[in-house]
Write a protein that holds these residues in place. Structure first.
Motif, PDB file in Angstrom:
ATOM      1  N   ILE A 192     -15.156  -6.751  -9.334  1.00 36.70           N
ATOM      2  CA  ILE A 192     -16.489  -6.224  -8.987  1.00 36.70           C
ATOM      3  C   ILE A 192     -16.659  -5.945  -7.485  1.00 36.70           C
ATOM      4  CG2 ILE A 192     -17.550  -8.538  -8.972  1.00 36.70           C
ATOM      5  CD1 ILE A 192     -20.091  -7.141 -10.117  1.00 36.70           C
ATOM      6  N   ASP A 193     -16.117  -6.813  -6.642  1.00 32.11           N
ATOM      7  CA  ASP A 193     -16.335  -6.565  -5.205  1.00 32.11           C
ATOM      8  C   ASP A 193     -15.487  -5.409  -4.678  1.00 32.11           C
ATOM      9  OD1 ASP A 193     -14.261  -8.187  -5.767  1.00 32.11           O
ATOM     10  OD2 ASP A 193     -14.391  -9.400  -3.938  1.00 32.11           O
ATOM     11  N   GLU A 194     -14.575  -4.883  -5.501  1.00 30.27           N
ATOM     12  CA  GLU A 194     -13.797  -3.701  -5.075  1.00 30.27           C
ATOM     13  C   GLU A 194     -14.284  -2.436  -5.786  1.00 30.27           C
ATOM     14  OE1 GLU A 194      -9.583  -4.480  -5.512  1.00 30.27           O
ATOM     15  OE2 GLU A 194      -9.917  -6.511  -4.715  1.00 30.27           O
ATOM     16  N   GLN A 195     -15.275  -2.590  -6.675  1.00 26.32           N
ATOM     17  CA  GLN A 195     -15.799  -1.399  -7.387  1.00 26.32           C
ATOM     18  C   GLN A 195     -16.735  -0.620  -6.476  1.00 26.32           C
ATOM     19  OE1 GLN A 195     -17.633  -1.741 -11.208  1.00 26.32           O
ATOM     20  NE2 GLN A 195     -15.889  -2.803 -12.119  1.00 26.32           N
TER      21      GLN A 195
ATOM     22  N   THR B 252     -20.148   1.377  -5.568  1.00 23.77           N
ATOM     23  CA  THR B 252     -21.522   1.346  -6.083  1.00 23.77           C
ATOM     24  C   THR B 252     -21.910   2.780  -6.425  1.00 23.77           C
ATOM     25  OG1 THR B 252     -22.033  -0.555  -4.728  1.00 23.77           O
ATOM     26  CG2 THR B 252     -23.910   0.715  -5.531  1.00 23.77           C
TER      27      THR B 252
ATOM     28  N   LYS C  16     -19.983  -1.932 -12.951  1.00 26.20           N
ATOM     29  CA  LYS C  16     -20.887  -3.080 -12.785  1.00 26.20           C
ATOM     30  C   LYS C  16     -21.908  -2.935 -11.677  1.00 26.20           C
ATOM     31  CE  LYS C  16     -17.543  -5.955 -15.002  1.00 26.20           C
ATOM     32  NZ  LYS C  16     -16.529  -4.868 -15.095  1.00 26.20           N
ATOM     33  N   LYS C  17     -21.773  -1.863 -10.872  1.00 26.44           N
ATOM     34  CA  LYS C  17     -22.728  -1.719  -9.761  1.00 26.44           C
ATOM     35  C   LYS C  17     -23.343  -0.324  -9.794  1.00 26.44           C
ATOM     36  CE  LYS C  17     -19.720  -3.110  -6.566  1.00 26.44           C
ATOM     37  NZ  LYS C  17     -19.195  -3.425  -5.243  1.00 26.44           N
TER      38      LYS C  17
ATOM     39  N   THR D 122     -27.248   2.372  -0.255  1.00 24.35           N
ATOM     40  CA  THR D 122     -26.388   1.332  -0.834  1.00 24.35           C
ATOM     41  C   THR D 122     -25.239   1.872  -1.686  1.00 24.35           C
ATOM     42  OG1 THR D 122     -27.937   1.254  -2.682  1.00 24.35           O
ATOM     43  CG2 THR D 122     -28.229  -0.406  -0.957  1.00 24.35           C
TER      44      THR D 122
END
Ligand code: NDP
Ligand code: ENO
Length: 446
Positions: free
Chosen positions: A12-15, A17, A40-41, A76
């Motif tokens: 998720i932190d590499e997907q 937004t 997920k974002k 964002t």
């Protein structure tokens, strides 16, 4: 830095937004496909006054976060899609564009790209990329296998790869074009096709006659005319207004459609059999001349399959099982129009056809590639005066739509559209259901 090689399985932190501005029919459709695929974002917004209702609607949907407005989404997100009315794209991008995150990629879903391109070039900062898109189908048609135009306008290759990887969730078929090519192709396919169906609807409404209650318009290819007309009038008026009024090429095509309709009607009134036959055969040869040597299977092999999707009871000719003769003025004019504009609809069919264009082309092909069917329509046009009343309404309606588009008035377009839509409203739900099944059966079989 763009990290293009991502999937919904990427941590998720590499997907990236994903940002969606405009949560109408198309924005919602994208949000649903993307979240269902596992992204997920996803940050979404509509107008600030819809924040609370949108938040409530998506409170249980994984991956989707509703934000108050386009500034929050722009600041964002790494990939942002504007899905707003073409008429408003300049205003909306002027407002939120300057808030775009450095290095982000921006796209628009608008059906006509000239105003979108101008808005992006004018209002987006230099340090953001432009890779636009356009799903060539309405929000109720499954996206799988449908054309999805991608336009790499101001971006490095990695930006395009990232967009491809994100939008793969729709399972559509990518078609790569420039902004200019897009507007040329959609004028040739969508705008002129819509002119035919808008004219049918307005003609029937002006005659105060529901086509499914009338023997001329029930069964076979008449079913396609009625179901698709209803489908168009049940969609948002601004979608059709935008792609016709704001696309400069569309005006020419729609004007030619009205001219072809009028010219053919004059030949009908004069009972000029030689003139009408010559004109129709020439149009057929120009449009379908190469079809004989093609290995492509016609879209429509038989009309009978269409009967099950009718809204009314099929009437037949008193002398047997033949359907009532019809001049098919809308189809004669369509093929004449393609021929006069020097268009090659086969090329568009392979590349970037919407389901509605595909269906309409299939019906035209069915009529024109059978000498018996074409001759029956010509005979009916010339000598069977019983549908003249409807044909004259059709001529007036097609002229009216052409004038309305050339005046460039959204207000006039909206009034014309909504007045006709109101006449048919009671059947929209049923027609939507039946029409989707009809499109599916014909698309699957072709
Ligand atoms: N419907 C279709 O078949 C297809 C449409 N398109 C294109 O996609 C775009 C969207 O169409 P569609 O989804 O059908 O239209 P909708 O009218 O359903 O959705 C547009 C949404 O954007 C909202 N909006 C307007 N201004 C803003 C703003 N400043 N900030 C946030 N949201 C805003 C609108 O609000 P409000 O209604 O209050 O103005 C509306 O909710 C159009 O350009 C259309 O041409 C492309 C393919 C198919
Ligand atoms: O298929 C058609 O022509 C439709 O009417 C649906 C539609 C409308 C607008 C688009 O930009 C794309 C598809």
């Amino acid at each position: 830095m763009i990290r293009p090689h991502v999937t919904p399985e990427t941590p998720i932190d590499e997907q990236p937004t994903i940002g969606l501005i405009g949560m109408g029919a198309m924005g919602k459709m994208y949000a649903e496909y993307l979240s269902a695929a596992g992204w997920k974002k996803i940050n979404v917004c509509d107008l600030p006054e819809r924040f609370d209702s949108l938040k409530a609607a998506y409170k249980d949907v994984t991956g989707i976060t509703v934000l108050r407005d386009g500034h929050h989404v722009s600041r964002t997100s790494d990939f942002i899609v504007y899905s707003v009315e073409a008429e408003f794209i300049d205003r909306v991008v002027a407002e939120y564009g300057p808030s775009t995150k450095v290095g982000a990629i921006v796209a628009g879903q608008t059906s006509v790209k000239a105003p979108e391109r101008a808005a992006f070039e004018q209002h987006l900062p230099e340090d953001v990329h432009i890779v636009s898109c356009h799903s060539l189908h309405g929000p109720t048609v499954p996206a799988k296998g449908q054309p999805l135009v991608l336009i790499k306008h101001r971006a490095p290759d990695e930006a395009l790869i990232l967009v491809e990887n994100i939008l793969r969730s729709l399972q559509s078929r990518y078609v790569y074009m420039s902004y200019e090519e897009h507007d040329e192709v959609t004028a040739n396919t969508q705008a002129v096709t819509h002119a035919a169906f808008l004219s049918m609807g307005t003609a029937w409404a002006s005659a105060a006659s529901y086509p499914w209650e009338h023997g001329y318009y029930v069964g076979g290819i008449e079913t396609v005319k009625v179901n698709i007309m209803l489908r168009i009038f049940s969609n948002k008026w601004h979608v059709y207004a935008g792609l016709a009024i704001l696309n400069p090429s569309a005006r020419t095509q729609i004007k030619q459609y009205a001219q072809s309709t009028t010219d053919i009607f004059k030949l009908m009134l004069a009972a000029d059999e030689k003139g009408l036959r010559k004109r129709m055969y020439e149009a057929r040869d120009a449009v379908f001349g190469d079809a004989k040597s093609s290995i492509r299977r016609p879209i429509l092999l038989s009309e009978n399959v269409l009967d099950q999707f009718g809204l009314g009871k099929k009437e037949t000719h008193a002398s047997g099982n033949r359907p009532l003769a019809n001049s098919h003025l809308s189809l004669l004019a369509m093929v004449d129009c393609w021929a006069r504009l020097g268009l090659n609809p086969f090329k568009h069919l392979e590349l970037a056809a919407t389901p509605i264009f595909r269906m309409w082309f299939g019906v035209a092909e069915y009529l024109f590639r059978s000498e018996a069917r074409l001759d029956a329509a010509i005979q009916a046009a010339l000598y069977d005066v019983s549908h003249r009343y409807d044909d004259v309404e059709f001529v007036v309606a097609s002229r009216g739509w052409s004038q309305c588009v050339s005046f460039g008035s959204f207000e006039l377009y909206q009034s014309r559209f909504q007045e006709t839509a109101a006449f048919f409203e009671s059947r929209f739900e049923e027609a939507g259901r039946v029409g989707s099944e009809m499109l599916k059966v014909i698309m699957d079989s072709s």
